[in-house]
Design a protein around this motif. Structure first.
Motif, short mmCIF file in Angstrom:
data_model
loop_
_atom_site.label_atom_id
_atom_site.label_comp_id
_atom_site.label_asym_id
_atom_site.label_seq_id
_atom_site.Cartn_x
_atom_site.Cartn_y
_atom_site.Cartn_z
N ILE A 25 0.86 -1.18 0.00
CA ILE A 25 0.00 0.00 0.00
C ILE A 25 0.90 1.24 0.00
N PRO A 26 1.00 1.94 -1.13
CA PRO A 26 1.78 3.18 -1.14
C PRO A 26 0.98 4.30 -0.47
N ALA A 27 1.63 5.07 0.37
CA ALA A 27 0.87 6.08 1.12
C ALA A 27 1.68 7.36 1.30
N LEU A 28 1.02 8.47 1.09
CA LEU A 28 1.57 9.79 1.36
C LEU A 28 0.46 10.66 1.92
N ASN A 29 0.53 10.93 3.21
CA ASN A 29 -0.45 11.79 3.89
C ASN A 29 -1.88 11.29 3.69
N GLU A 30 -2.11 10.03 4.05
CA GLU A 30 -3.44 9.41 3.92
C GLU A 30 -3.93 8.91 5.27
N GLU A 31 -3.72 9.69 6.34
CA GLU A 31 -4.09 9.23 7.68
C GLU A 31 -5.60 9.03 7.82
N ALA A 32 -6.40 9.70 7.01
CA ALA A 32 -7.85 9.59 7.14
C ALA A 32 -8.39 8.26 6.64
N THR A 33 -7.68 7.61 5.71
CA THR A 33 -8.23 6.40 5.08
C THR A 33 -7.36 5.17 5.20
N VAL A 34 -6.07 5.32 5.47
CA VAL A 34 -5.16 4.18 5.38
C VAL A 34 -5.50 3.07 6.36
N ALA A 35 -5.97 3.41 7.56
CA ALA A 35 -6.28 2.37 8.54
C ALA A 35 -7.43 1.49 8.07
N ASP A 63 7.45 9.50 3.20
CA ASP A 63 7.75 10.70 3.99
C ASP A 63 6.51 11.51 4.31
N SER A 64 5.45 10.84 4.75
CA SER A 64 4.23 11.57 5.13
C SER A 64 4.53 12.56 6.26
N THR A 65 3.86 13.70 6.20
CA THR A 65 4.02 14.70 7.25
C THR A 65 2.87 14.67 8.25
N ASP A 66 1.90 13.77 8.03
CA ASP A 66 0.82 13.59 9.00
C ASP A 66 1.05 12.29 9.75
N ASN A 67 0.01 11.70 10.30
CA ASN A 67 0.13 10.49 11.12
C ASN A 67 -0.09 9.20 10.34
N GLY A 71 -2.32 -2.59 11.90
CA GLY A 71 -1.79 -3.93 11.70
C GLY A 71 -0.83 -4.11 10.56
N ALA A 72 -0.44 -3.02 9.87
CA ALA A 72 0.49 -3.14 8.75
C ALA A 72 1.94 -3.05 9.23
N ARG A 73 2.82 -3.59 8.43
CA ARG A 73 4.25 -3.32 8.61
C ARG A 73 4.54 -2.06 7.81
N VAL A 74 4.95 -1.02 8.48
CA VAL A 74 5.19 0.26 7.82
C VAL A 74 6.67 0.39 7.52
N VAL A 75 6.98 0.68 6.28
CA VAL A 75 8.36 0.84 5.82
C VAL A 75 8.48 2.21 5.17
N ASN A 76 9.37 3.03 5.68
CA ASN A 76 9.64 4.29 5.00
C ASN A 76 10.40 3.99 3.72
N TRP A 77 10.02 4.65 2.64
CA TRP A 77 10.62 4.31 1.35
C TRP A 77 12.13 4.54 1.33
N ARG A 78 12.64 5.40 2.20
CA ARG A 78 14.09 5.62 2.26
C ARG A 78 14.84 4.45 2.87
N LEU A 101 19.87 5.19 -2.33
CA LEU A 101 19.22 5.86 -3.46
C LEU A 101 18.27 6.95 -2.95
N GLN A 102 18.46 8.15 -3.42
CA GLN A 102 17.53 9.23 -3.10
C GLN A 102 16.20 8.95 -3.81
N PRO A 103 15.07 8.97 -3.10
CA PRO A 103 13.78 8.69 -3.76
C PRO A 103 13.46 9.69 -4.86
N ILE A 104 12.89 9.18 -5.94
CA ILE A 104 12.32 10.03 -6.98
C ILE A 104 10.86 10.25 -6.60
#
Length: 246
Positions: free
Chosen positions: A7-17, A37-41, A50-57, A63-66
Motif C-alpha cells: 500500500i503506497p501512502a503519502l499523507n493518507e491518515e484519514a483512510t489508510v487504517a 515521507d508523510s508529514t501527517d500520522n 496492523g500493517a508493517r510500515v516501511v519508510n521508502w528511504r 538511493l535518493q527517492p524520486i
C-alpha cells in the motif's frame, strides 16, 4: 501461494487504517505500507491498524527517492517476499472485503502475469463517472497507440496484482504513469493473454482537484507515448528492473 499486499501512502491518515484493516480480513502473507515521507500520522495510524510500515528511504537507502507513486511501488516490490504482490491505494473509502482473494485468484493459471481490477468508479453522488484521467487521457491514447489493450476496463486502477517474479523483471515509472507503464510492458513481454481482469464492487476514491489531475494526466500521456516509441522524455524518471539489484 504467498500474497504480499503493498500500500503506497503519502499523507493518507484519514483512510489508510480502513484499507489496512480490510485487506487483513483476507489474511495475506504480509501487508506493507510504504510511507513516502508523510508529514501527517499516516505511518502511526497504519501501524496501529496492523500493517508493517516501511519508510521508502529504508529500502535501498543509498538511493535518493524520486518523488511519485511508482517509486513507492518499486521499493514495495523489493521489500515484499510473497509470490504475488497486490497493490492497493491508501485513499480508498469503504474498501470492499475480499478484494485480495479476488485479485490473487487468477494466478492459479501460470500464464497470468498481471491482474487488473475492473469496477465502476463512483463520484460523490454515487453515479458512475469518476476516474477523469482514465476516461479523458488514458483510454483514448490506449485505443490509438496500444489497441490490443483497449478492452481493459480500468487501465490506471491502483488495485491490481502482479507476480513478484515478473515485477522484478520490469522497469517502474517513478510517478503516476506507473500503472500505464506496467500494463504496456507486461503485454509487450508476455502478450495480451497474460493480463486478466477481476471484477470488484463499485469504488470511491478521494476526488482530486484539476490542479492535481493535470500533471497526472500529462505523466500518463507521456508514458503511453514513450511506450509507443513516439517520445523519449516527459515523465519524471524510471527505475530499472529490480533484478538488476536483487
Amino acid at each position: 501461494m504467498r500474497v504480499s499486499v503493498v500500500i503506497p501512502a503519502l499523507n493518507e491518515e484519514a483512510t489508510v487504517a480502513g484499507v489496512v484493516r480490510t485487506v487483513l480480513i483476507d489474511a495475506p502473507f504480509e501487508v506493507i505500507v510504504i510511507d513516502a515521507d508523510s508529514t501527517d500520522n499516516t505511518a502511526a495510524v497504519a501501524a496501529r491498524a496492523g500493517a508493517r510500515v516501511v519508510n521508502w528511504r529504508d529500502v535501498f537507502p543509498e538511493l535518493q527517492p524520486i518523488p511519485g507513486k511508482g517509486e513507492s511501488l518499486w521499493r514495495g516490490v523489493a521489500a515484499a517476499s510473497g509470490d504475488v504482490v497486490v497493490f492497493v491505494d491508501a485513499d480508498l473509502v469503504d474498501p470492499p472485503a475480499g478484494m485480495i482473494h479476488t485479485l490473487a485468484a487468477p494466478f492459479t493459471d501460470p500464464d497470468i502475469h498481471l491482474v487488473k481490477a475492473s469496477y465502476a468508479r463512483l463520484l460523490g453522488d454515487d453515479s458512475a463517472g469518476g476516474g477523469r484521467v482514465t476516461e479523458l487521457t488514458a483510454k483514448p491514447l490506449i485505443r490509438l497507440l496500444h489497441p490490443e489493450l483497449a478492452d481493459i476496463d480500468q487501465p490506471l486502477a491502483g488495485e491490481y496484482a502482479i507476480r513478484r517474479s515478473s515485477a522484478l523483471r520490469l522497469p517502474f515509472v517513478a510517478g503516476y504513469g506507473v500503472e500505464a507503464g506496467l500494463l504496456v510492458n507486461v503485454s509487450g513481454r508476455w502478450g495480451r493473454a497474460s493480463i486478466s481482469e477481476a471484477q470488484l464492487p463499485p469504488r470511491r476514491h478521494r476526488n482530486r482537484p484539476l490542479s492535481e489531475l493535470s500533471p497526472m494526466a500529462e505523466t500518463v500521456a507521456a508514458v503511453l507515448l514513450q511506450r509507443a516509441g513516439l517520445t523519449h522524455a516527459g515523465f519524471p524518471g524510471e527505475r530499472p528492473p529490480l533484478s538488476d539489484r536483487i
